[in-house]
Design a protein around this motif. Structure first.
Motif, PDB file in Angstrom:
ATOM      1  N   VAL A  31       0.832  -1.204   0.000  1.00 46.45           N
ATOM      2  CA  VAL A  31       0.000   0.000   0.000  1.00 46.45           C
ATOM      3  C   VAL A  31       0.864   1.250   0.000  1.00 46.45           C
ATOM      4  CG1 VAL A  31      -1.690   1.301   1.333  1.00 46.45           C
ATOM      5  CG2 VAL A  31      -1.951  -1.165   1.091  1.00 46.45           C
ATOM      6  N   VAL A  32       1.913   1.255   0.826  1.00 47.67           N
ATOM      7  CA  VAL A  32       2.811   2.411   0.859  1.00 47.67           C
ATOM      8  C   VAL A  32       3.502   2.597  -0.478  1.00 47.67           C
ATOM      9  CG1 VAL A  32       4.883   3.365   1.920  1.00 47.67           C
ATOM     10  CG2 VAL A  32       3.138   2.278   3.347  1.00 47.67           C
ATOM     11  N   VAL A  62       2.385   1.673  -3.480  1.00 52.78           N
ATOM     12  CA  VAL A  62       1.413   2.174  -4.463  1.00 52.78           C
ATOM     13  C   VAL A  62       1.135   3.660  -4.246  1.00 52.78           C
ATOM     14  CG1 VAL A  62      -0.985   2.011  -5.213  1.00 52.78           C
ATOM     15  CG2 VAL A  62       0.350  -0.055  -4.860  1.00 52.78           C
ATOM     16  N   LEU A  63       0.971   4.060  -2.985  1.00 54.32           N
ATOM     17  CA  LEU A  63       0.737   5.473  -2.707  1.00 54.32           C
ATOM     18  C   LEU A  63       1.934   6.330  -3.113  1.00 54.32           C
ATOM     19  CD1 LEU A  63      -1.030   5.269   0.785  1.00 54.32           C
ATOM     20  CD2 LEU A  63      -2.078   5.683  -1.452  1.00 54.32           C
ATOM     21  N   ALA A  64       3.151   5.805  -2.861  1.00 56.64           N
ATOM     22  CA  ALA A  64       4.346   6.554  -3.259  1.00 56.64           C
ATOM     23  C   ALA A  64       4.440   6.687  -4.778  1.00 56.64           C
ATOM     24  CB  ALA A  64       5.598   5.862  -2.707  1.00 56.64           C
ATOM     25  N   VAL A  94       1.868   6.668  -6.903  1.00 56.00           N
ATOM     26  CA  VAL A  94       0.833   7.610  -7.321  1.00 56.00           C
ATOM     27  C   VAL A  94       1.260   9.049  -7.037  1.00 56.00           C
ATOM     28  CG1 VAL A  94      -1.527   8.371  -6.872  1.00 56.00           C
ATOM     29  CG2 VAL A  94      -1.026   5.941  -7.094  1.00 56.00           C
ATOM     30  N   ALA A  95       1.882   9.270  -5.875  1.00 59.07           N
ATOM     31  CA  ALA A  95       2.344  10.614  -5.539  1.00 59.07           C
ATOM     32  C   ALA A  95       3.435  11.073  -6.497  1.00 59.07           C
ATOM     33  CB  ALA A  95       2.850  10.642  -4.100  1.00 59.07           C
ATOM     34  N   CYS A  96       4.368  10.173  -6.829  1.00 59.02           N
ATOM     35  CA  CYS A  96       5.441  10.532  -7.780  1.00 59.02           C
ATOM     36  C   CYS A  96       4.861  10.834  -9.161  1.00 59.02           C
ATOM     37  CB  CYS A  96       6.465   9.408  -7.866  1.00 59.02           C
ATOM     38  SG  CYS A  96       7.449   9.196  -6.369  1.00 59.02           S
ATOM     39  N   GLN A 106       1.793  11.959  -9.818  1.00 61.81           N
ATOM     40  CA  GLN A 106       1.109  13.245  -9.750  1.00 61.81           C
ATOM     41  C   GLN A 106       2.100  14.401  -9.726  1.00 61.81           C
ATOM     42  OE1 GLN A 106      -2.102  13.815  -9.999  1.00 61.81           O
ATOM     43  NE2 GLN A 106      -2.714  11.664 -10.051  1.00 61.81           N
TER      44      GLN A 106
END
Length: 362
Positions: free
Chosen positions: A9-10, A12-14, A16-18, A20
């Motif tokens: 999860v971390v 995937v979130l990282a 997605v943030a990169c 964006q």
């Protein structure tokens, strides 16, 4: 809960943030990247002249400065000549506008049996709400026009500086690029650079030749019609129609029509007809053949590349699409392995087609 799930999860979130963040940075820098792309192709265009002057013992920086100075002097002289011509014609049009208006009013009165007068029309226009609103909107739009002009000057300055550095430090830039590549890839990069220089120069040569042909053709028509400032107008039509994509043809044809209208309103229609006919000849006959020979790409590929470049980057994409596609095609053609045709394939491509008759049909 599995131990790998929080990490996934971390991760995937990282990601997605990169993504964006990268998308935001790309949209913020798209203007600068387009300016750098234009500057790079301008540097490729002047590279042969700079390299020839540097081969004679001149420093590359000074040679680049001389090339830029020559381009600037030519552009400034053309703009000064065009400005003086426009100023004179505008003064003549303003002085002769009452005469034109009187002739139009007389023709309307004689045709429709009215009793219009120029003074009544002028007073009605001056007192109209439409004119007052137009003046107010024009006054509020002065700041927007000033901001647009300043933005355009800053963009030209940015493109000029980057193109100057690319041309003056061309060998250093190539060495810096090759220093981070393996020895086997360095020769390929240098070869691609040479191909890009040759194709960009060929494209500019074809555009210059079409500008010369267009200028000569329009000069003959303007001289036959007796339109003043025929040489300057011919140079205007040749340069603007070839080096300003999409809207260059309309800008190039509007000025000769305006000047011809001051001589005779019918002459403006004659000029418009010739512009339309010559544009069709250039689009379907001259440009595909000349571009395909100088840039060595198929006319259909050249036409499609212009459409694709316009869709991606607008006017800039239309301007650099053909040299970019020609460079890519030449680079791929140098490394794509080709095979000899078999006897059956060669015979199938050489012999003419025969009509195939279907059974039951005559």
């Amino acid at each position: 809960m599995p131990r790998w799930l929080p990490r996934a999860v971390v991760l995937v979130l990282a990601l997605v943030a990169c993504f964006q963040l990268g998308s935001w940075a790309f949209h913020q820098l798209i203007g600068l990247l387009v300016n750098i792309l234009i500057a790079f192709f301008l540097a490729l265009a002047i590279e042969p002249a700079v390299a020839r002057m540097a081969a004679r013992g001149m420093r590359r920086g000074f040679a680049t400065f001389l090339v830029f100075l020559g381009v600037f002097v030519a552009a400034a002289g053309f703009l000064a000549l065009l400005g003086s011509m426009l100023a004179g014609q505008i003064v003549e049009m303003v002085e002769g506008f009452p005469r034109y208006l009187d002739s139009v009013i007389d023709s309307i009165n004689s045709t429709f049996h009215t009793e219009l007068s120029r003074l009544e029309i002028q007073e009605s226009l001056l007192r109209s709400d439409w004119l007052r609103k137009y003046v107010q909107n024009s006054a509020t739009g002065v700041l927007d026009v000033s901001a647009t002009v300043l933005g355009g000057l800053f963009r030209l300055l940015t493109i000029g500086l980057f193109s100057f550095y690319f041309a003056a430090d061309g060998p250093r830039l190539r060495r810096a690029l090759c220093s981070v590549l393996p020895p086997a890839k360095q020769s390929e990069v240098l070869r691609a650079w040479e191909i890009a220089v040759a194709k960009t120069g060929g494209y500019l040569y074809s555009r210059g030749l079409m500008a010369l042909i267009s200028g000569i053709a329009h000069y003959i028509v303007l001289v036959v019609l007796g339109v003043p400032y025929a040489p300057a107008l011919a140079v205007w039509v040749g340069l603007v129609s070839q080096f300003i994509p999409t809207i260059g043809t309309y800008l190039a044809g509007a000025l000769p029509m305006l000047i011809a209208f001051t001589v005779n309103p019918w002459y403006a229609l004659y000029v418009l007809g010739f512009v339309v006919i010559y544009q069709q000849f250039e689009n379907y006959v001259l440009q595909p053949k000349l571009t395909s020979r100088t840039v060595d790409i198929h006319p259909a590929v050249a036409f499609g590349s212009v459409i694709a470049g316009t869709a991606l980057l607008g006017a800039v994409g239309a301007l650099i699409a053909i040299p970019a596609v020609a460079t890519l095609q030449a680079f791929l053609g140098a490394y794509v392995k080709r095979y000899e045709l078999t006897e059956g394939a060669a015979a199938a491509t050489d012999r003419p087609r025969r009509r195939v008759r279907m059974p039951g049909l005559r």
